[in-house]
Write an enzyme that holds these catalytic residues in place. Structure first.
Site, PDB file in Angstrom:
ATOM      1  N   GLY A  32       2.097 -16.691   6.041  1.00 44.59           N
ATOM      2  CA  GLY A  32       2.547 -15.914   7.202  1.00 44.59           C
ATOM      3  C   GLY A  32       1.589 -14.770   7.476  1.00 44.59           C
ATOM      4  O   GLY A  32       0.692 -14.481   6.672  1.00 44.59           O
ATOM      5  N   LEU A  33       1.806 -14.129   8.609  1.00 45.31           N
ATOM      6  CA  LEU A  33       0.935 -13.028   9.040  1.00 45.31           C
ATOM      7  C   LEU A  33       0.989 -11.861   8.055  1.00 45.31           C
ATOM      8  O   LEU A  33       1.957 -11.718   7.308  1.00 45.31           O
ATOM      9  CB  LEU A  33       1.381 -12.527  10.418  1.00 45.31           C
ATOM     10  CG  LEU A  33       1.289 -13.502  11.595  1.00 45.31           C
ATOM     11  CD1 LEU A  33       1.925 -12.878  12.840  1.00 45.31           C
ATOM     12  CD2 LEU A  33      -0.160 -13.884  11.873  1.00 45.31           C
ATOM     13  N   SER A  34      -0.033 -11.028   8.105  1.00 45.64           N
ATOM     14  CA  SER A  34      -0.012  -9.788   7.337  1.00 45.64           C
ATOM     15  C   SER A  34       1.167  -8.948   7.832  1.00 45.64           C
ATOM     16  O   SER A  34       1.390  -8.822   9.031  1.00 45.64           O
ATOM     17  CB  SER A  34      -1.327  -9.037   7.556  1.00 45.64           C
ATOM     18  OG  SER A  34      -1.296  -7.795   6.905  1.00 45.64           O
ATOM     19  N   GLY A  35       1.968  -8.444   6.903  1.00 48.14           N
ATOM     20  CA  GLY A  35       3.120  -7.628   7.289  1.00 48.14           C
ATOM     21  C   GLY A  35       4.371  -8.434   7.596  1.00 48.14           C
ATOM     22  O   GLY A  35       5.395  -7.872   7.988  1.00 48.14           O
ATOM     23  N   SER A  36       4.315  -9.748   7.395  1.00 44.39           N
ATOM     24  CA  SER A  36       5.490 -10.573   7.709  1.00 44.39           C
ATOM     25  C   SER A  36       6.572 -10.463   6.627  1.00 44.39           C
ATOM     26  O   SER A  36       7.739 -10.755   6.878  1.00 44.39           O
ATOM     27  CB  SER A  36       5.077 -12.046   7.891  1.00 44.39           C
ATOM     28  OG  SER A  36       4.429 -12.524   6.728  1.00 44.39           O
ATOM     29  N   GLY A  37       6.172 -10.058   5.426  1.00 45.42           N
ATOM     30  CA  GLY A  37       7.163  -9.894   4.340  1.00 45.42           C
ATOM     31  C   GLY A  37       6.929 -10.806   3.147  1.00 45.42           C
ATOM     32  O   GLY A  37       7.767 -10.852   2.232  1.00 45.42           O
ATOM     33  N   LYS A  38       5.806 -11.512   3.115  1.00 46.89           N
ATOM     34  CA  LYS A  38       5.532 -12.467   2.027  1.00 46.89           C
ATOM     35  C   LYS A  38       5.630 -11.825   0.647  1.00 46.89           C
ATOM     36  O   LYS A  38       6.345 -12.311  -0.219  1.00 46.89           O
ATOM     37  CB  LYS A  38       4.113 -13.067   2.166  1.00 46.89           C
ATOM     38  CG  LYS A  38       3.831 -13.802   3.429  1.00 46.89           C
ATOM     39  CD  LYS A  38       2.412 -14.354   3.431  1.00 46.89           C
ATOM     40  CE  LYS A  38       1.315 -13.289   3.392  1.00 46.89           C
ATOM     41  NZ  LYS A  38       1.265 -12.397   4.556  1.00 46.89           N
ATOM     42  N   SER A 106      -3.003 -17.388   4.126  1.00 43.14           N
ATOM     43  CA  SER A 106      -3.363 -18.819   4.159  1.00 43.14           C
ATOM     44  C   SER A 106      -3.184 -19.407   5.560  1.00 43.14           C
ATOM     45  O   SER A 106      -2.301 -20.231   5.776  1.00 43.14           O
ATOM     46  CB  SER A 106      -2.582 -19.613   3.120  1.00 43.14           C
ATOM     47  OG  SER A 106      -1.204 -19.325   3.117  1.00 43.14           O
TER      48      SER A 106
END
Ligand code: ADX
Length: 202
Positions: A32-38, A106
């Site tokens: 997921g995007l940067s800042g999405s919560g991964k 990724s």
């Protein structure tokens, strides 16, 4: 690949190691995007698993880029190499019998799918941490989106570099709508179900 390298067959298998650890090895891949919560979600999932005595390890983009992958940047080519190395490490950890949590932007489908194809079906759980760009940008926890918009960071995912949405992830988490706790619950329930279903020899 050097032609003079011959593979040695190990005497102990993944199944042997799983038995000793009393668990099934899995890879949880967060994309997921940067800042999405991964990272936040992956950390919470690992905590929950650790509390239940599962043997885990967390590989996280920001951390791995301080060590193993510190020679890599964010060009498409470097991202492909970043994920290739992570794939190799994750596979070794899977073979070692661990539940491996991988939290990486990724952005390229082919790189994620390569791991799915390399391991047994069922061992790879792809989790799409699906958060709209504008929400990630509003959060801007690390201030990187602001810098990327100002042109201070090039090749920034979602702004000036691509993100290829997963087509068939095992789990989709909309972190704009769903609380962190609900996300963690969703992952744990699928993971434990998978572990129990493949649990024939423990
Ligand atoms: S990946 O695309 O190669 O998988 P990775 O997960 O390792 O990325 O690293 C992403 C992290 O690096 C982000 O969470 C962010 O904090 C930071 N970062 C720095 N520059 C960039 C950039 N150009 N694009 C995306 N993330 C970046």
């Amino acid at each position: 690949l050097d032609k003079n390298i011959v593979k040695h067959n190990y005497k102990i298998s993944k199944e042997d190691r799983e038995k000793v650890l009393s668990q099934k090895a899995k890879i949880l891949w967060f994309t997921g995007l940067s800042g999405s919560g991964k990272s936040t979600i992956a950390n919470k999932v690992e905590q929950a698993l650790n509390e239940q005595s599962y043997k885990t390890y967390l590989l996280d983009g920001d951390n791995v880029r301080f060590g193993l992958n510190k020679d890599l940047g964010f060009s498409d080519e470097d991202r492909v190499e970043n994920i290739r190395r992570i794939r190799e490490v994750a596979q070794l950890m899977l073979e070692a019998g661990l539940i491996v949590l991988c939290a990486f932007v990724s952005p390229f489908r082919a790189d994620r799918d390569a791991l799915r194809q390399a391991v047994n079906t069922g061992d790879f759980i792809e989790i799409f941490v699906d958060c709209p760009l504008d929400v990630c940008e509003d959060r801007d926890v690390k201030g990187l989106y602001k810098k990327a918009r100002a042109g201070l960071i090039k090749d920034f995912t979602g702004i000036s570099s691509a993100f290829e949405v997963p087509l068939n992830p095992e789990i989709i988490l909309n972190t704009k709508e769903l609380s962190i706790e609900k996300c963690v619950e969703k992952i744990l329930s699928l993971l434990l179900q998978k572990i129990q279903n493949s649990d024939d020899s423990l």
